[in-house]
Design a protein around this motif. Sequence first.
Motif, PDB file in Angstrom:
ATOM      1  N   PHE A 210       3.677 -12.519   2.877  1.00 54.34           N
ATOM      2  CA  PHE A 210       3.282 -12.815   1.494  1.00 54.34           C
ATOM      3  C   PHE A 210       3.671 -11.695   0.532  1.00 54.34           C
ATOM      4  O   PHE A 210       3.337 -11.742  -0.645  1.00 54.34           O
ATOM      5  CB  PHE A 210       1.768 -13.055   1.415  1.00 54.34           C
ATOM      6  CG  PHE A 210       1.356 -14.413   1.946  1.00 54.34           C
ATOM      7  CD1 PHE A 210       1.162 -15.483   1.077  1.00 54.34           C
ATOM      8  CD2 PHE A 210       1.186 -14.614   3.310  1.00 54.34           C
ATOM      9  CE1 PHE A 210       0.801 -16.731   1.558  1.00 54.34           C
ATOM     10  CE2 PHE A 210       0.822 -15.866   3.807  1.00 54.34           C
ATOM     11  CZ  PHE A 210       0.629 -16.925   2.925  1.00 54.34           C
ATOM     12  N   ARG A 211       4.337 -10.679   1.058  1.00 54.97           N
ATOM     13  CA  ARG A 211       4.625  -9.490   0.258  1.00 54.97           C
ATOM     14  C   ARG A 211       5.352  -9.847  -1.038  1.00 54.97           C
ATOM     15  O   ARG A 211       5.004  -9.382  -2.114  1.00 54.97           O
ATOM     16  CB  ARG A 211       5.451  -8.506   1.089  1.00 54.97           C
ATOM     17  CG  ARG A 211       5.751  -7.209   0.372  1.00 54.97           C
ATOM     18  CD  ARG A 211       6.539  -6.297   1.283  1.00 54.97           C
ATOM     19  NE  ARG A 211       5.667  -5.566   2.202  1.00 54.97           N
ATOM     20  CZ  ARG A 211       5.201  -4.347   1.936  1.00 54.97           C
ATOM     21  NH1 ARG A 211       5.515  -3.737   0.836  1.00 54.97           N
ATOM     22  NH2 ARG A 211       4.433  -3.734   2.792  1.00 54.97           N
TER      23      ARG A 211
ATOM     24  N   GLY B 205       1.385   5.917   3.487  1.00 53.31           N
ATOM     25  CA  GLY B 205       2.504   6.456   2.705  1.00 53.31           C
ATOM     26  C   GLY B 205       2.832   5.618   1.492  1.00 53.31           C
ATOM     27  O   GLY B 205       1.971   5.315   0.666  1.00 53.31           O
ATOM     28  N   ASP B 206       4.086   5.185   1.404  1.00 50.36           N
ATOM     29  CA  ASP B 206       4.548   4.435   0.235  1.00 50.36           C
ATOM     30  C   ASP B 206       4.265   2.944   0.359  1.00 50.36           C
ATOM     31  O   ASP B 206       4.524   2.170  -0.550  1.00 50.36           O
ATOM     32  CB  ASP B 206       6.057   4.643   0.052  1.00 50.36           C
ATOM     33  CG  ASP B 206       6.826   4.257   1.309  1.00 50.36           C
ATOM     34  OD1 ASP B 206       6.200   4.092   2.376  1.00 50.36           O
ATOM     35  OD2 ASP B 206       8.060   4.114   1.221  1.00 50.36           O
ATOM     36  N   ASP B 207       3.732   2.536   1.507  1.00 47.79           N
ATOM     37  CA  ASP B 207       3.448   1.121   1.729  1.00 47.79           C
ATOM     38  C   ASP B 207       2.312   0.695   0.791  1.00 47.79           C
ATOM     39  O   ASP B 207       1.363   1.429   0.588  1.00 47.79           O
ATOM     40  CB  ASP B 207       3.010   0.946   3.184  1.00 47.79           C
ATOM     41  CG  ASP B 207       3.082  -0.495   3.652  1.00 47.79           C
ATOM     42  OD1 ASP B 207       3.746  -0.730   4.659  1.00 47.79           O
ATOM     43  OD2 ASP B 207       2.455  -1.361   3.020  1.00 47.79           O
ATOM     44  N   LYS B 208       2.422  -0.510   0.230  1.00 50.60           N
ATOM     45  CA  LYS B 208       1.366  -0.915  -0.706  1.00 50.60           C
ATOM     46  C   LYS B 208       0.091  -1.341   0.020  1.00 50.60           C
ATOM     47  O   LYS B 208      -0.971  -1.478  -0.575  1.00 50.60           O
ATOM     48  CB  LYS B 208       1.866  -2.004  -1.654  1.00 50.60           C
ATOM     49  CG  LYS B 208       1.718  -3.408  -1.152  1.00 50.60           C
ATOM     50  CD  LYS B 208       1.749  -4.355  -2.337  1.00 50.60           C
ATOM     51  CE  LYS B 208       1.267  -5.717  -1.927  1.00 50.60           C
ATOM     52  NZ  LYS B 208       0.883  -6.558  -3.031  1.00 50.60           N
ATOM     53  N   THR B 209       0.211  -1.548   1.338  1.00 44.53           N
ATOM     54  CA  THR B 209      -0.956  -1.955   2.115  1.00 44.53           C
ATOM     55  C   THR B 209      -1.908  -0.779   2.323  1.00 44.53           C
ATOM     56  O   THR B 209      -1.480   0.309   2.675  1.00 44.53           O
ATOM     57  CB  THR B 209      -0.499  -2.474   3.491  1.00 44.53           C
ATOM     58  OG1 THR B 209       0.487  -3.474   3.283  1.00 44.53           O
ATOM     59  CG2 THR B 209      -1.656  -3.040   4.281  1.00 44.53           C
ATOM     60  N   VAL B 210      -3.187  -1.017   2.075  1.00 44.78           N
ATOM     61  CA  VAL B 210      -4.200   0.007   2.313  1.00 44.78           C
ATOM     62  C   VAL B 210      -5.139  -0.524   3.402  1.00 44.78           C
ATOM     63  O   VAL B 210      -5.581  -1.668   3.342  1.00 44.78           O
ATOM     64  CB  VAL B 210      -5.005   0.304   1.032  1.00 44.78           C
ATOM     65  CG1 VAL B 210      -6.028   1.403   1.288  1.00 44.78           C
ATOM     66  CG2 VAL B 210      -4.078   0.702  -0.098  1.00 44.78           C
TER      67      VAL B 210
ATOM     68  N   THR C  22      -0.346  -5.109  -7.388  1.00 48.78           N
ATOM     69  CA  THR C  22      -1.755  -5.207  -6.989  1.00 48.78           C
ATOM     70  C   THR C  22      -1.929  -4.648  -5.586  1.00 48.78           C
ATOM     71  O   THR C  22      -1.228  -5.071  -4.670  1.00 48.78           O
ATOM     72  CB  THR C  22      -2.199  -6.687  -7.011  1.00 48.78           C
ATOM     73  OG1 THR C  22      -1.922  -7.212  -8.310  1.00 48.78           O
ATOM     74  CG2 THR C  22      -3.674  -6.840  -6.712  1.00 48.78           C
ATOM     75  N   PRO C  23      -2.856  -3.700  -5.391  1.00 47.20           N
ATOM     76  CA  PRO C  23      -3.039  -3.154  -4.038  1.00 47.20           C
ATOM     77  C   PRO C  23      -3.528  -4.233  -3.072  1.00 47.20           C
ATOM     78  O   PRO C  23      -4.306  -5.102  -3.449  1.00 47.20           O
ATOM     79  CB  PRO C  23      -4.115  -2.073  -4.203  1.00 47.20           C
ATOM     80  CG  PRO C  23      -4.448  -1.994  -5.633  1.00 47.20           C
ATOM     81  CD  PRO C  23      -3.782  -3.112  -6.368  1.00 47.20           C
ATOM     82  N   LEU C  24      -3.054  -4.148  -1.836  1.00 48.36           N
ATOM     83  CA  LEU C  24      -3.486  -5.096  -0.814  1.00 48.36           C
ATOM     84  C   LEU C  24      -4.334  -4.354   0.220  1.00 48.36           C
ATOM     85  O   LEU C  24      -3.869  -3.418   0.861  1.00 48.36           O
ATOM     86  CB  LEU C  24      -2.285  -5.742  -0.133  1.00 48.36           C
ATOM     87  CG  LEU C  24      -2.726  -6.771   0.909  1.00 48.36           C
ATOM     88  CD1 LEU C  24      -2.269  -8.156   0.504  1.00 48.36           C
ATOM     89  CD2 LEU C  24      -2.225  -6.447   2.283  1.00 48.36           C
ATOM     90  N   LEU C  25      -5.584  -4.777   0.328  1.00 44.92           N
ATOM     91  CA  LEU C  25      -6.503  -4.165   1.274  1.00 44.92           C
ATOM     92  C   LEU C  25      -6.490  -4.989   2.557  1.00 44.92           C
ATOM     93  O   LEU C  25      -6.769  -6.183   2.535  1.00 44.92           O
ATOM     94  CB  LEU C  25      -7.909  -4.164   0.665  1.00 44.92           C
ATOM     95  CG  LEU C  25      -8.991  -3.424   1.433  1.00 44.92           C
ATOM     96  CD1 LEU C  25      -8.800  -1.913   1.325  1.00 44.92           C
ATOM     97  CD2 LEU C  25     -10.377  -3.810   0.915  1.00 44.92           C
TER      98      LEU C  25
ATOM     99  N   ARG D  37       5.011  -1.664  16.182  1.00 45.75           N
ATOM    100  CA  ARG D  37       6.166  -0.762  16.343  1.00 45.75           C
ATOM    101  C   ARG D  37       6.606  -0.201  14.993  1.00 45.75           C
ATOM    102  O   ARG D  37       6.792   1.006  14.842  1.00 45.75           O
ATOM    103  CB  ARG D  37       7.345  -1.543  16.941  1.00 45.75           C
ATOM    104  CG  ARG D  37       7.609  -1.231  18.391  1.00 45.75           C
ATOM    105  CD  ARG D  37       8.939  -1.779  18.892  1.00 45.75           C
ATOM    106  NE  ARG D  37       9.299  -3.094  18.406  1.00 45.75           N
ATOM    107  CZ  ARG D  37       8.867  -4.245  18.934  1.00 45.75           C
ATOM    108  NH1 ARG D  37       8.043  -4.229  19.965  1.00 45.75           N
ATOM    109  NH2 ARG D  37       9.264  -5.401  18.426  1.00 45.75           N
ATOM    110  N   HIS D  38       6.743  -1.069  14.007  1.00 41.82           N
ATOM    111  CA  HIS D  38       7.237  -0.648  12.687  1.00 41.82           C
ATOM    112  C   HIS D  38       6.275   0.360  12.040  1.00 41.82           C
ATOM    113  O   HIS D  38       6.703   1.404  11.543  1.00 41.82           O
ATOM    114  CB  HIS D  38       7.393  -1.875  11.785  1.00 41.82           C
ATOM    115  CG  HIS D  38       7.511  -1.543  10.325  1.00 41.82           C
ATOM    116  ND1 HIS D  38       8.639  -0.977   9.782  1.00 41.82           N
ATOM    117  CD2 HIS D  38       6.621  -1.675   9.298  1.00 41.82           C
ATOM    118  CE1 HIS D  38       8.443  -0.767   8.489  1.00 41.82           C
ATOM    119  NE2 HIS D  38       7.228  -1.188   8.170  1.00 41.82           N
ATOM    120  N   VAL D  39       4.985   0.051  12.075  1.00 39.10           N
ATOM    121  CA  VAL D  39       4.020   0.914  11.392  1.00 39.10           C
ATOM    122  C   VAL D  39       3.913   2.266  12.104  1.00 39.10           C
ATOM    123  O   VAL D  39       3.793   3.310  11.473  1.00 39.10           O
ATOM    124  CB  VAL D  39       2.643   0.211  11.277  1.00 39.10           C
ATOM    125  CG1 VAL D  39       1.561   1.169  10.813  1.00 39.10           C
ATOM    126  CG2 VAL D  39       2.748  -0.969  10.310  1.00 39.10           C
TER     127      VAL D  39
END
Length: 484
Positions: free
Chosen positions: A399-400, A91-96, A407-410, A375-377
């Motif tokens: 580190f967010r 979704g809107d989370d920057k983590t991929v 910058t996308p975080l993979l 739980r959160h995810v």
Amino acid sequence: MLYTSTRSHLAAGSAEVILQGIAADGGLFVPQEFPHFFPDNLAALHYQQLAEQIFALYLTDMPADAVSAAVAEAYALQHFPSGPAHVVSLGDDKTVLLELWHGPTAAFKDLALQALPRLLLLAKRQLGVAEKTVILVATSGDTGKAALEGFKDVPGVQIIVFYPAGGVSRIQELQMRTTGGSNTHVVGVRGNFDDCQNGVKMIFAQDHSTHFSSANSINWGRLLPQIVYYFYAYGQLEKQGRVKHGLPIDICVPTGNFGNILAAWYAAKMGLPVRSFLCASNENNVLTDAINGGCYDRNRPFFQTPSPSMDILISSNFERFLYDVSGQDNEYTAAAFQEMRRSGSFTIPASLRMVWQGRMLAGFATAEAAFAAIRHVFATYGYLLDPHTAYGYAVAEQFRHELGDATPLLLASTASPFKFPQAVLSALGVETAGVMETALPGLLSEKSGWRIPVSLDGLDELPLRHDLVVDAQQMAAVVQSVLS
Ligand SMILES: *Cc1c(COP(=O)(O)O)cnc(C)c1O
């Protein structure tokens, strides 16, 4: 392309390197230089095409068409029905998430261990080695099954896997003990993982008449295939409009032996635009201390965590990293690891730490934080993290702020949550007391609405083909009986 040992000036071609696994001086083989690779059409390349191109740059002493054929077989739909790697955003989370668990054993090790056996065959053919090769594996769970699947029925090879009896999860044990194939041997050892590992090392050292090799990530043939999926992921991010060709990404990897994150580091050396690497550990945070504080010290309590594949105090591939950041200083590297063998620790000079400062970041999380991430995810995105990936997610969260949102975080997602259903269910607050272990995947599926991967479904109905359990002192005798 030549390879050299991290501990001396020994040099060899790729066939030799893959066949030997480890250098004769005890060091690890590394490429003498890293070829440039960052094609304009990266986003258009299929996984197999990428693997073919990258393998060709490193396996220059092998016939190109044979390498292509090995790649085609390794990453065929038969092993990876939905493709080897998936890039999934939350979704809107920057983590991929870079999902690496769509292979035959539902963990990322499949991507390397489907390729390694084929590369080993090519190496033997190239060097005219006709004798039988015996692959010895000591496993704490995931490597054993992935190696069995990779080497099953490979001609000229026998594979023997030793696991701590009672020391792996029920699912992992069933996965191994139900393995088919005419050349596979699975042996429980009364002892822990270290007993298995020491037993294997002793057999390697004592028996010089047999050609042994290793499926561990000390073998370059296991590391090379892992470089591919970081390029693939970048191409997919481009395709999804998350990054413009040439702009950097950050990469976070839940780490044990330092193999997976080292492959990302190598991808960047080749030209993949990466700003920061985030080495995520669990409570066994020896790498966090080494990277942030400059002292690698294995003399510390060992914790059994919900992420068993990261429960490691000696991260072998850190040697390759130190060799690289020291400017390929084999004397320094040899001395550091000699000191490590002698005292269990070594310090890294500040001048070396400067080399990775701001680029290789490190952090660790606790089991509570990893469970909170699961739980959160799940609550926010309906997405199930496995415990290893959850540790990575929890560290990435720390580190967010520092990394920002631009910058996308993979995040490398290393296992299917269904491999560790007990931990995932407890993280979600589901009562599992009294539920049979083999019923847990079904329960997780019911609670989450996610489907059990085919390879993990119905494991308890398959015939048990391996039931040998021995004392650690009997391991060498087991190998002898397999050989005769
Ligand atoms: C092996 C493994 C890891 C650790 O990878 P390294 O390359 O050893 O750092 C992490 N997660 C899972 C699920 C694994 O099987």
